[in-house]
Design an enzyme around this catalytic site. Sequence first.
Site, mmCIF file in Angstrom:
data_model
loop_
_atom_site.group_PDB
_atom_site.id
_atom_site.type_symbol
_atom_site.label_atom_id
_atom_site.label_comp_id
_atom_site.label_asym_id
_atom_site.label_seq_id
_atom_site.Cartn_x
_atom_site.Cartn_y
_atom_site.Cartn_z
ATOM 1 C CB SER A 117 -19.716 -14.319 5.367
ATOM 2 O OG SER A 117 -20.345 -13.795 6.517
ATOM 3 C CG HIS A 123 -14.917 -3.602 12.764
ATOM 4 N ND1 HIS A 123 -15.999 -2.752 12.725
ATOM 5 C CD2 HIS A 123 -15.162 -4.576 11.856
ATOM 6 C CE1 HIS A 123 -16.874 -3.199 11.833
ATOM 7 N NE2 HIS A 123 -16.390 -4.295 11.295
ATOM 8 C CG ASP A 176 4.386 11.559 4.900
ATOM 9 O OD1 ASP A 176 4.661 12.610 4.277
ATOM 10 O OD2 ASP A 176 5.090 11.094 5.809
ATOM 11 C CE1 TYR A 227 9.683 8.942 2.974
ATOM 12 C CE2 TYR A 227 8.786 7.210 1.583
ATOM 13 C CZ TYR A 227 9.251 7.641 2.812
ATOM 14 O OH TYR A 227 9.255 6.779 3.874
#
Length: 230
Positions: A44, A96, A119, A227
């Site tokens: 943190s 964020h 996608d 793909y």
Amino acid sequence: MLEELKEKVCAANLALVRHGLVTLTWGNASAIDREKGMLVIKPSGVAYDAMSPSDMVVVDLDGNVVEGQYRPSSDTPTHLVLYKAFPQIGGVVLTHSPHATAWAQAGRPIPNIGTTHADTFHDDVPVTGEIPSDRIRDAYEEATGDVIVETFRRLGLDPVATPGALAIHHGPFTWGRDAADAVEHAVILEEVAKIAALSVALNPAIRMNPDLVEKHYSRKHGPGAYYGQR
């Protein structure tokens, strides 16, 4: 303990900086070792440019610190809720990033209106409902995870097919097979959030043919995916 996982989690956190998804100490990435029942997560409030693998914090599935010199991310309870509810996932990311966070703050899901979105995210990226005041006071971070899980269940969404959600007023969470996969989904989510904002500004009523959604999602993720390289 879990030295290889610490390396991967530290690399994932630093990748968030490299991709421009975090500012200051905002955001975090984690990964789980399901066999050992332990989570590795960013400490943190520690600056990204000062972080090393040895700074990562190991916690058990009850949130108790098992190893580490720092306190774990304050968002650890949210990560734990997601890992417990979605057993298919191995990594979780919170950022964020501005465009995805704008949709979260507006309380709007990101609509699936283009192939870039389809996608990776089969459905609209959902936004959660509000967290009740008593949960904000007593168990805010856990409640954040709970409302994400409740949103997926209410909408009948597959967390593997749509690997992300917007926590209302807060920001975007993404997840994946591991921490690196969760970071990739965070990068894509920010890009599709930006494209969607521009698209909706030009044409608020735009939607996409569901057959085109299925085509683009299935050609990368379906049983006959073609793909990329084998």
